[in-house]
Design an enzyme around this catalytic site. Structure first.
Site, PDB file in Angstrom:
ATOM      1  N   LYS A 147      -0.331  -0.947  -9.292  1.00 45.87           N
ATOM      2  CA  LYS A 147       0.459  -1.074  -8.069  1.00 45.87           C
ATOM      3  C   LYS A 147       1.815  -1.723  -8.319  1.00 45.87           C
ATOM      4  CE  LYS A 147      -3.501  -1.130  -4.942  1.00 45.87           C
ATOM      5  NZ  LYS A 147      -4.511  -0.895  -5.957  1.00 45.87           N
ATOM      6  N   GLU A 231       3.236  -8.989  -1.493  1.00 46.62           N
ATOM      7  CA  GLU A 231       4.292  -8.289  -0.769  1.00 46.62           C
ATOM      8  C   GLU A 231       4.226  -8.645   0.702  1.00 46.62           C
ATOM      9  OE1 GLU A 231       3.434  -4.240  -1.765  1.00 46.62           O
ATOM     10  OE2 GLU A 231       1.949  -4.002  -0.187  1.00 46.62           O
ATOM     11  N   ASN A 266      -9.777  -4.483   5.213  1.00 42.45           N
ATOM     12  CA  ASN A 266      -8.856  -3.596   4.496  1.00 42.45           C
ATOM     13  C   ASN A 266      -9.546  -2.354   3.942  1.00 42.45           C
ATOM     14  OD1 ASN A 266      -6.477  -5.331   4.753  1.00 42.45           O
ATOM     15  ND2 ASN A 266      -7.589  -6.694   3.373  1.00 42.45           N
ATOM     16  N   GLU A 306      -0.001   6.609  -0.130  1.00 42.81           N
ATOM     17  CA  GLU A 306      -0.290   5.875   1.089  1.00 42.81           C
ATOM     18  C   GLU A 306       0.962   5.146   1.585  1.00 42.81           C
ATOM     19  OE1 GLU A 306      -3.718   3.419   0.717  1.00 42.81           O
ATOM     20  OE2 GLU A 306      -5.034   5.102   0.193  1.00 42.81           O
ATOM     21  N   GLU A 319       0.927   2.489  -1.855  1.00 45.57           N
ATOM     22  CA  GLU A 319       0.369   2.694  -3.191  1.00 45.57           C
ATOM     23  C   GLU A 319       0.066   4.172  -3.360  1.00 45.57           C
ATOM     24  OE1 GLU A 319      -3.078   0.193  -2.963  1.00 45.57           O
ATOM     25  OE2 GLU A 319      -4.375   1.840  -2.345  1.00 45.57           O
ATOM     26  N   ASN A 321      -2.991   6.564  -4.914  1.00 40.98           N
ATOM     27  CA  ASN A 321      -4.331   6.667  -5.479  1.00 40.98           C
ATOM     28  C   ASN A 321      -4.398   7.924  -6.329  1.00 40.98           C
ATOM     29  OD1 ASN A 321      -5.648   4.326  -4.369  1.00 40.98           O
ATOM     30  ND2 ASN A 321      -5.516   5.335  -2.382  1.00 40.98           N
TER      31      ASN A 321
END
Length: 718
Positions: A147, A231, A266, A306, A319, A321
């Site tokens: 990431k 972040e 999450n 995403e 991010e 995937n």
């Protein structure tokens, strides 16, 4: 030597459901692979096997001791044991999996999601062995799977990014420095992996300290990489992602978005495609940025970019995937693509089945509910054996209900793996159609033997805010601030439950009687559990007078009644209504139809109780007392049983392993102080003191395995 070939048994009794077709016939006529190995388990292994069979490819499964009798093992053409139950010794055991590949002669490996699906080192091993990886190339996975690095690459590709720190966070103190520079709240999340593991939101320095340790420990446990990035946390966000598919010939397509804003811890719970929030212009811009990112790293195969999207439709890269997503079925529903087929084609050096972006269309609406074996109030996993299990089937049109699962009746839900039971997806011409079909499917989903989250799913999908598309990633926290405790009866649903339960009791008594013609009227007093604002439950008393509309009770099928309902203390106004009850003998499903009231509702008759029965209604289990008027009078004189005082005990909320113990006998603790951490299914849960006091006894130590409700710690009496 871990490797052991599993003797496969072919029997129609093992899996009798015919594979449904959600994306039309197989589009591949060119040769690809003769045999592939699936380095995964459960529903995703079954999903890959389904497409491989359509393409004429033989499949090889790998399994742990805990999965020896699992459905995916039985459905594969071959299967090999790769170790004991813990993932580090089985599904993350690269040596054992490489041995299985060599012994089976598999030409390619599909990783599913999780486990080794984003492990660039595993891809390098496959490359060295001359085995194709059904996924992106090692260099693209290494770049985008990290990431921290992916955020830098995204900026270079012109993709909108969230403000944050682009380097590796050294320790908790460094994380605090970064957080205070960015401004609270911040998101701490694992650099590797995904699925909500290793993620914490922090609003203060103290929360950063605590969250950093928990996030890094979870990241190490789940992905073998404890690096954390920090972040800015975008408030009131929507989580929207773009599916891409790419081949090795330079073709990259973006597919319509998935909205994944309904989350707990999450982790996604309910997804839909497309999103109610995006317009065509924003959708195109997000898709084009996703394609630009993929091209920038030479990406091939299926992947997902995403984004977080604010209320003004500003979007920020979250991010990428580099694998097949859990929620891919809803994209397949609305586009007609078989994403696993596209992945296999790409790995075999073939182009995508279509390379024309303009050919990608949106067909209707799809919703996915992730059915978990977990307590829907605290999101704690549940383990056990599925004593009864029946998946819902198509409702209005063929294939409007899709179940991606890897279990069957008698399957074991283990503490070692993710507690997902099934990905339940529905499709309709409109969003309203997809929602109605989802409600029906959830009502027709029978699961006994473990606690499950269908009550929460059903409540969310029928929520007015969800129905109107007013959702953010804070939806569950805002609608259930004290945790979801069950469906709260309204005037309408209380009436439905009361009249249906009275009619069910009428039919039960007729079935048990030798004379089902004599009685045509009856009166019952029903005590219904009614959830209060403070989370407590009181008994809602409803007196229901029933009149059968026919000369005799139909013991099998449908009966029509006229019902008058009066509530004690006038909590709701009295009603008189017509209802049809359809209930087949030896079946749990009871269909309630009220003429002129829209779609029929399905209840589940679950268990008899001393004074009534347990039903599932609107997803929630209700223990209902169904009494004759004289019984109700006498019941008022019965004393209620005193409840066990647990205020001085710390109980394990789930089966799991003790990670740490923060106190010792004699220690004085404040209310809410951390006393222990328990881990289950790779998620760590902090246990806190229920009140201030002195520790009397500690019954566990780190590494101990505990069961649900085991007493871990005791406090002295006040």
């Amino acid at each position: 030597m871990y490797l052991k070939r599993f003797p496969l048994i072919r029997s129609r009794l093992l899996h009798t459901t015919a594979p449904a077709r959600y994306f039309g016939p197989c589009k591949t006529t060119e040769p690809t692979f003769d045999k592939i190995l699936i380095a995964n388990r459960g529903e995703i292994a079954c999903r890959v096997i389904r497409t491989a069979k359509r393409m004429g490819i033989k499949t090889v499964a790998v399994y742990s001791d805990a999965d020896a009798n699992s459905l995916f093992v039985r459905e594969a053409d071959e299967a090999f044991r790769v170790g004991p139950a813990p993932t580090s010794q089985s599904y993350l055991n690269v040596e054992a999996i490489m041995d299985a590949i060599k012994t089976s002669g598999a030409q390619a490996v599909h990783p599913g999601y999780g486990f080794l699906s984003e492990n660039a080192g595993f891809v390098k091993r496959l490359d060295a062995a001359g085995v194709s990886f059904i996924g992106p190339k090692e260099y693209a996975m290494a770049a985008m799977g990290d990431k921290i690095q992916s955020k830098i690459i995204a900026k270079e590709a012109g993709v909108n990014t969230i403000p944050g720190y682009d380097g590796v966070v050294r320790d908790a103190e460094h994380a605090v420095e970064i957080a205070e520079d960015i401004g609270y709240p911040v998101m701490l999340k694992a650099s590797a992996g995904g699925g909500g593991k290793g993620m914490r939101i922090a609003h203060s320095a103290s929360e950063v300290h605590e969250g950093f340790k928990l996030a890094s420990d979870e990241a190490q446990s789940s992905f073998g990489d404890n690096r954390i990035l920090v972040e800015k946390f975008i408030e009131e966000p929507r989580h929207i992602e773009i599916q891409i598919i790419a081949d090795g010939q330079g073709n990259v397509l973006w597919l319509p978005e998935r909205e994944c804003s309904i989350q707990r811890r999450n982790q996604k719970v309910i997804e839909e495609a497309p999103s109610t929030h995006l317009d065509a212009d924003t959708r195109r811009k997000m898709g084009e940025q996703a394609v630009a990112l993929a091209r920038n790293v030479g990406y091939n195969s299926a992947g997902t970019v995403e984004f977080l999207v604010d209320k003004h439709r500003n979007f920020y890269f979250l991010e990428m995937n580099t694998r097949l997503q859990v929620e891919h079925p809803i994209t397949e529903y609305i586009t007609g693509f078989d994403l696993v087929e596209e992945m296999i084609r790409s790995a075999a050096g073939l182009p995508l089945t279509t390379t024309d972006q303009s050919a990608v269309k949106i067909n209707g609406w799809a919703i996915e509910s992730r059915v978990y074996a977990e307590d829907p109030e605290k999101y704690l996993p549940s383990i056990g054996t599925l004593s009864k299990y029946q998946e819902p089937r198509s409702w209005r049109v063929e294939n409007d209900v899709r179940c991606d699962s890897g279990i069957s009746e008698g399957s074991e839900i283990s503490m070692f793996y993710d507690p997902m039971i099934c990905k339940l997806s529905t499709h309709g011409a409109t969003r309203a159609d997809a929602i109605a079909t989802m409600n029906h499917a959830l009502d027709r989903y029978l699961i006994k033997g473990v606690t499950h989250n269908i009550p929460l799913l059903r409540d969310v999908v029928s929520n007015n805010d969800f129905g109107s598309g007013r959702i953010t990633t804070a939806f569950l926290a805002e609608h259930y601030p004290g945790g979801f405790k069950g469906h709260r009866l309204t005037s309408e649903t209380a009436g439905q439950l009361a009249t249906a339960s009275a009619a069910m009791q009428f039919i039960r008594q007729a079935r048990e009687s030798s004379d089902h013609v004599a009685a045509r009227v009856a009166e019952y007093v029903l005590l219904l559990p009614q959830l209060q604002d403070d989370g407590s439950v009181h008994k809602l008393e409803a007196r229901v007078s029933l009149a059968l509309d026919s000369a005799a009770v139909n013991l099998q099928g449908t009966n029509s009644f006229t019902a008058t309902t009066v509530y004690d203390n006038g909590e709701y106004p009295p009603t008189t209504s017509k209802l049809d009850i359809s209930w087949d003998v030896d079946m749990p499903f009871v269909e309630l139809c009220q003429p002129g009231q829209g779609n029929a509702l399905t209840l589940q008759y679950l268990d008899p109780l001393p004074l009534g029965f347990r039903v599932q209604f609107m997803g929630t289990k209700f223990d209902i007392d169904v009494l004759l008027p004289r019984q109700r009078e006498l019941l008022r004189f019965m004393k209620e049983k005193e409840r066990l005082d647990t205020s001085k005990l710390v109980l394990s909320p789930m089966p799991g392993t003790i990670v740490s113990v923060a106190i010792a006998p004699g220690d004085v603790v404040a209310e809410g102080a951390e006393v222990a951490v328990v881990e289950a299914m790779k998620m760590q849960n902090v246990l806190r003191a229920p009140r201030a006091g002195t520790i009397k006894a500690v019954h566990v130590q780190p590494g101990a395995t505990v069961g649900g409700d085991d007493i871990l710690i005791e406090l002295e009496d006040e």
